[in-house]
Design a protein around this motif. Structure first.
Motif, mmCIF file in Angstrom:
data_model
loop_
_atom_site.group_PDB
_atom_site.id
_atom_site.type_symbol
_atom_site.label_atom_id
_atom_site.label_comp_id
_atom_site.label_asym_id
_atom_site.label_seq_id
_atom_site.Cartn_x
_atom_site.Cartn_y
_atom_site.Cartn_z
ATOM 1 N N SER A 20 -14.759 -3.438 16.351
ATOM 2 C CA SER A 20 -14.502 -3.244 14.643
ATOM 3 C C SER A 20 -14.081 -4.547 14.077
ATOM 4 N N VAL A 21 -14.586 -4.799 13.047
ATOM 5 C CA VAL A 21 -14.599 -5.775 12.294
ATOM 6 C C VAL A 21 -13.637 -5.481 11.067
ATOM 7 N N SER A 22 -12.399 -6.215 10.932
ATOM 8 C CA SER A 22 -11.571 -6.195 9.337
ATOM 9 C C SER A 22 -11.572 -7.300 8.852
ATOM 10 N N ALA A 23 -11.049 -7.006 7.580
ATOM 11 C CA ALA A 23 -10.678 -8.461 6.541
ATOM 12 C C ALA A 23 -9.527 -8.363 5.772
ATOM 13 N N GLU A 24 -8.826 -9.310 5.639
ATOM 14 C CA GLU A 24 -7.682 -9.422 4.922
ATOM 15 C C GLU A 24 -7.874 -10.513 3.940
ATOM 16 N N LEU A 25 -7.145 -10.459 2.506
ATOM 17 C CA LEU A 25 -7.422 -11.105 1.431
ATOM 18 C C LEU A 25 -5.960 -12.127 1.492
ATOM 19 N N VAL A 26 -6.199 -13.350 1.438
ATOM 20 C CA VAL A 26 -5.199 -14.204 1.607
ATOM 21 C C VAL A 26 -4.991 -14.835 0.318
ATOM 22 N N ILE A 36 -8.257 -10.868 -11.925
ATOM 23 C CA ILE A 36 -8.933 -11.879 -10.996
ATOM 24 C C ILE A 36 -10.070 -10.845 -10.419
ATOM 25 N N THR A 37 -11.330 -11.203 -10.642
ATOM 26 C CA THR A 37 -12.304 -10.510 -10.019
ATOM 27 C C THR A 37 -13.142 -11.177 -8.972
ATOM 28 N N MET A 38 -13.054 -10.591 -7.965
ATOM 29 C CA MET A 38 -14.069 -11.037 -6.948
ATOM 30 C C MET A 38 -15.072 -10.327 -6.085
ATOM 31 N N THR A 39 -16.011 -10.748 -5.198
ATOM 32 C CA THR A 39 -16.962 -9.902 -4.820
ATOM 33 C C THR A 39 -16.710 -10.322 -3.166
ATOM 34 N N LEU A 40 -16.671 -9.090 -2.517
ATOM 35 C CA LEU A 40 -16.508 -8.860 -0.928
ATOM 36 C C LEU A 40 -17.781 -8.515 -0.597
ATOM 37 N N THR A 41 -18.431 -9.076 0.509
ATOM 38 C CA THR A 41 -19.594 -8.798 1.161
ATOM 39 C C THR A 41 -19.560 -8.701 2.804
ATOM 40 N N ALA A 42 -19.939 -7.258 2.943
ATOM 41 C CA ALA A 42 -19.960 -7.020 4.705
ATOM 42 C C ALA A 42 -21.500 -7.093 5.062
ATOM 43 N N ASN A 54 -9.031 -2.203 -6.180
ATOM 44 C CA ASN A 54 -8.268 -2.694 -7.118
ATOM 45 C C ASN A 54 -7.058 -2.967 -6.534
ATOM 46 N N LEU A 55 -6.397 -4.338 -6.550
ATOM 47 C CA LEU A 55 -5.353 -4.696 -6.023
ATOM 48 C C LEU A 55 -4.308 -5.259 -6.970
ATOM 49 N N TYR A 56 -2.922 -4.932 -7.003
ATOM 50 C CA TYR A 56 -1.849 -5.299 -7.766
ATOM 51 C C TYR A 56 -1.091 -6.096 -7.137
ATOM 52 N N ILE A 57 -1.098 -7.248 -7.531
ATOM 53 C CA ILE A 57 -0.335 -8.336 -6.974
ATOM 54 C C ILE A 57 0.665 -8.838 -7.992
ATOM 55 N N ALA A 58 2.048 -9.082 -7.839
ATOM 56 C CA ALA A 58 2.764 -9.726 -8.722
ATOM 57 C C ALA A 58 2.535 -11.180 -8.725
ATOM 58 N N GLU A 59 2.641 -11.575 -9.866
ATOM 59 C CA GLU A 59 2.548 -13.213 -10.012
ATOM 60 C C GLU A 59 3.546 -13.862 -9.241
ATOM 61 N N SER A 60 4.771 -13.328 -9.081
ATOM 62 C CA SER A 60 5.658 -13.897 -8.176
ATOM 63 C C SER A 60 5.430 -14.132 -6.725
ATOM 64 N N THR A 61 4.278 -13.454 -6.321
ATOM 65 C CA THR A 61 3.985 -13.628 -4.936
ATOM 66 C C THR A 61 3.715 -14.976 -4.281
ATOM 67 N N LEU A 62 4.279 -15.250 -2.974
ATOM 68 C CA LEU A 62 4.230 -16.764 -2.632
ATOM 69 C C LEU A 62 2.696 -16.703 -2.052
ATOM 70 N N PRO A 63 2.271 -17.716 -1.760
ATOM 71 C CA PRO A 63 1.121 -18.239 -1.289
ATOM 72 C C PRO A 63 1.218 -17.992 0.250
ATOM 73 N N PHE A 121 -3.242 -9.443 2.102
ATOM 74 C CA PHE A 121 -3.342 -8.276 1.609
ATOM 75 C C PHE A 121 -4.636 -7.522 2.053
ATOM 76 N N ALA A 122 -4.726 -6.235 2.929
ATOM 77 C CA ALA A 122 -5.602 -5.729 3.434
ATOM 78 C C ALA A 122 -6.502 -5.047 2.698
ATOM 79 N N LEU A 123 -7.685 -5.060 3.162
ATOM 80 C CA LEU A 123 -8.939 -4.711 2.283
ATOM 81 C C LEU A 123 -9.531 -3.535 3.049
#
Length: 811
Positions: free
Chosen positions: A52-58, A71-77, A3-12, A16-18
């Motif tokens: 190590s491999v990491s992923a970030e949500l942009v 917004i619901t998304m699916t992250l696959t490793a 679960n991520l909480y992002i303000a609608e005012s966040t700029l593109p 966000f780290a996953l």
């Protein structure tokens, strides 16, 4: 699941780290990469650092919570094994709200109505605004804008939470008909955001205002002689209500000689409609009523006062046209004998009256020398003492004049009657009025009771009761021989003389009037008793009057009465004589005719001194004849009808003043045979000349003119084939008998004796008797008896043949 909480005012571009995935394998079989299902808002950035491999949500696109709050998304490793194996994790991005939306009203312009004078708290309308934000950012607070609408804040209010607008003050249509309310809606975000709307409020009018009447007086005072149509005041009417509530009608409620005339819309003129008369009405209170057309209607009243000023249009008036004044004679000089008063219906100067003598001249005496009048008060003052015996009455006229401009005046006749007072004593008339003489009368000793001795005459210059005299004897006691008439003054004896009576009787007669106090006079008479009437000596100084003589006036009256009576009797006798004379002449003129029949079928007709004999055939049924007497043209002609030879009918009498018109000498007679053998004929008159009877009824026409007669005009023969048998007959007239020569008949003349007998032929013989003697100078024959018998026989045969032929034809 992450679960991520992002303000609608966040700029593109923000990352966000996953959370990292774990794999039990190591090496190449460990986690080698991450994949993210495709979406428009986010992308995946994978970072490798050694093993190590990491992923970030942009964030690729700006978020809008109002459009997509989650917004619901699916992250696959994926590992690096072969075949590769993978694991998934669900990413749930919760977009946090920002106060980025302003409230929005359901309508930008609200419209509503409110009735004027609506009570406080009356709900007008409820406004509604929504905010797309959430939480406090979506909570709305309502308010009325205070800028430039102070009057609105005084009249209305809004509930902040619900947006309901209510009435706060007094709504008056006449002050403001429309209100525009600006409403503001604000959220509770930080900073708050707000929006605005308008509410248009229309005030509904009520009939709550009566009409207002405004009167502008042009003339508070109007002269009574003002002309009709003069404007007195201007009147305007205003009703603050609208529509039909503002339509006003105006009228004058009371009856006054003024009227309202419309000028423009609600503006009127008050003007004079009838002639004014201050003497009748001096002040008018005009009640003007204005009424609107509301339901119920409202009205207002205004009273206008108009004063009528006086004009000198009334002359002074006396209480009566003739004033009788009664003044006692011998009244003191300077006394007021009468006060004359005249009233003037006007006021002020127009009613101030002055009195004066208009004219005075009675029997050459100047009234100004006898009376005077006070010009201010009207007091008539005597200038002298009056004497009834010298002047009983006099007359003058008094004129009353007002002080108006121009002045008006009127007159009154004053009759002054001087009343009599008993200021004159009786005066003895001759022959007993001589001073210093001895009055004596003689009577015989043989005088009976009631013997006339003397008569005392007296007069009194006064009048009425003051001149009513009575006579009395002032005699010594015991002397009862004489008496005097109380009213006549006659001295007579009361009884016969006796031997004890004196020979000389002194009498004192007292004459008294009936005044108050009574005045009297006395006269002395010595009555001497003598033996016989022959010894009575006439006194040398007078001849006493013994009895009343017959006056000349009585003689004239008697002559007049006798004359009138004689004239009346003569007139009455004349009228009776004339009446009987007319009656006798009428009977003689209209005496009944006498009809005498003869055995041979003839008859005689006589009227007055004239006699007519007529012979006709026995079969004559209907015959008519007209008789014109020869010597007496004024006597009425008779139309005679003979029916069946046995009856006689007098049809009409021709007027004796109209001479019948006769055509010229050419005559034609036409006859026709009537059915049954009876002859009938018609005689016509040229130019439609008709003869009329006494009552104006048509009697008989004259024959139509033709050229059938000869030049002499003495004979006329009917044309052949005219319905008469072959035995022609002819008509003669002349002074002699049948053999006498015919006379010439000029146009317009009438034969001396004429009979016209339509019908069957008849033998007519006419004799005219004058004074009982036969006059053969006027004799007319229409054939002979023998010829008549032959014609009768032939006619009968002809009739039988025709009847027989008719019967055969009928069969």
């Amino acid at each position: 699941m992450q679960n991520l909480y992002i303000a609608e005012s966040t700029l593109p571009g923000v990352k966000f780290a996953l959370s990292e995935a774990t794999d039990s394998d190591v090496g190449r079989n460990g986690v080698s990469t991450y994949k993210l299902n495709q979406n428009e808002h986010f992308s995946l950035a994978v970072h490798k650092a050694g093993a190590s491999v990491s992923a970030e949500l942009v964030l690729q696109k700006a978020l809008d919570r109002e459009k997509q709050p989650v917004i619901t998304m699916t992250l696959t490793a994926v590992d690096g094994g072969s075949p590769p194996k993978s694991g998934t994790s669900q990413l749930v991005v919760n977009i946090l709200d920002n106060n980025d939306n302003i409230p929005i009203f359901s309508e930008t312009l609200y419209k509503t109505k409110v009735i004027e004078n609506a009570p406080q708290g009356t709900v007008l309308i409820a406004v509604n605004a929504t905010d797309a934000d959430a939480g406090l950012n979506s909570e709305i607070v309502y308010s009325l804008r205070s800028k430039d609408q102070d009057h609105v804040l005084d009249m209305f209010e809004i509930e902040s939470q619900t947006g309901v607008i209510t009435v706060k003050g007094n709504v008056d249509y006449e002050e403001r008909r429309v209100f525009e309310i600006r409403v503001e809606a604000s959220d509770k975000g930080q900073p708050p955001m707000s929006a605005h709307c308008k509410v248009l409020v229309e005030v509904v009018d009520l009939n709550d205002n009566p009409p207002e009447i405004t009167v502008t007086s042009l003339h508070n005072t109007v002269k009574e002689d003002v002309k009709e149509g003069t404007v007195v005041a201007l009147v305007s009417v205003l009703d603050r209500d609208g529509g039909r509530y503002g339509d006003v009608s105006i009228q004058i409620k009371n009856k006054v000689p003024l009227k309202l005339e419309a000028n423009y819309r609600n503006y009127y003129s008050l003007l004079v409609d009838e002639a004014l008369d201050r003497e009748k009405v001096s002040n008018y209170n005009i009640t003007i009523v204005a009424t609107d057309k509301g339901a119920p209607p409202l009205s207002s009243t205004s009273i206008v006062s108009i004063l009528v000023s006086d004009v000198n249009d009334n002359p002074p008036v006396f209480p009566e046209p003739i004033i009788n004044v009664y003044v006692n004679e011998n009244s003191p000089t300077g006394a007021v004998i009468k006060t004359i008063t005249a009233t003037d219906a006007d006021i002020d100067m127009n009613s101030q009256v002055r009195y004066s003598f208009l004219q005075y001249n009675t029997d050459s005496l100047q009234v100004s020398a006898m009376v005077n009048i006070n010009s201010e008060t009207g007091d008539i003052v005597s200038l002298q003492s009056f004497n009834h015996e010298e002047m009983k009455t006099f007359q003058f006229k008094v004129q009353a004049t007002d002080s108006g401009v121009p002045p008006l005046s009127s007159n009154v006749t004053v009759n002054v009657f001087i009343l009599d007072e008993n200021d004159n004593s009786p005066a003895i008339l001759a022959p007993y009025s001589e001073h210093g003489s001895v009055n004596s009368e003689s009577i015989p000793y043989s005088a009976e009771a009631g013997y006339f001795v003397a008569k005392i005459r007296a007069v009194d210059a006064d009048s009425g009761y003051n001149a009513l005299l009575s006579y009395h004897l002032s005699e010594p006691k015991g002397n009862n021989l004489f008496r005097v008439g109380t009213s006549t003054g006659e001295i007579r004896t009361k009884r016969r003389m006796s031997d004890n009576d004196l020979k000389t009787h002194p009498l004192v007669v007292l004459v008294s009037d009936n005044g108050e106090p009574s005045l009297s006079a006395t006269v002395s008479i010595d009555v001497v008793v003598v033996e016989s009437t022959a010894d009575i000596q006439t006194q040398f100084r007078h001849v006493p009057i013994k009895e009343e003589s017959f006056s000349d006036l009585n003689l004239y009256l008697l002559i007049a009465i006798v004359s009138v009576s004689v004239i009346f009797l003569l007139s009455l006798i004349s009228l009776i004589a004339v009446k009987y004379h007319r009656t006798d002449s009428s009977f003689s003129r209209y005496s009944a005719p006498m009809i005498t029949t003869h055995p041979d079928g003839s008859w005689s007709y006589s009227k007055s001194t004239q006699q007519y004999d007529v012979c006709f055939s026995s079969d004559t049924l209907n015959s008519d004849m007209v008789v014109f007497p020869a010597l007496f043209p004024q006597v009425d002609a008779e139309l005679i009808s003979i029916n069946g030879g046995d009856t006689f009918t007098r049809t009409q009498t021709l007027p004796n003043k109209e001479k019948p018109k006769v055509p010229n000498a050419d005559w034609r007679y036409s006859a026709s045979l009537r059915a049954g053998g009876v002859m009938q004929s018609s005689v016509h008159m040229e130019e439609s000349s008709v003869m009329q009877g006494a009552q104006g009824v048509l009697v008989q026409n004259w024959p139509t003119v033709s050229s059938a007669a000869d030049g002499e005009g003495g004979e006329v023969s009917p044309p052949m084939g005219a319905g008469v048998d072959s035995n022609s007959w002819h008509f003669r007239y002349g002074p002699g008998g049948p053999g006498a020569p015919p006379q010439h008949l000029k146009p317009g003349e009438v034969p001396p004796e004429a009979f016209i007998i339509p019908g069957s032929p008849a033998i007519i013989s006419i004799r005219q008797n004058q004074g009982g003697e036969d006059d053969k100078s006027d004799f007319i024959t229409f054939g002979k008896k023998e010829e008549a018998k032959k014609k009768k026989k032939k006619k009968k045969e002809k009739k039988d043949k025709k009847d027989k032929g008719k019967d055969d034809g009928d069969e």
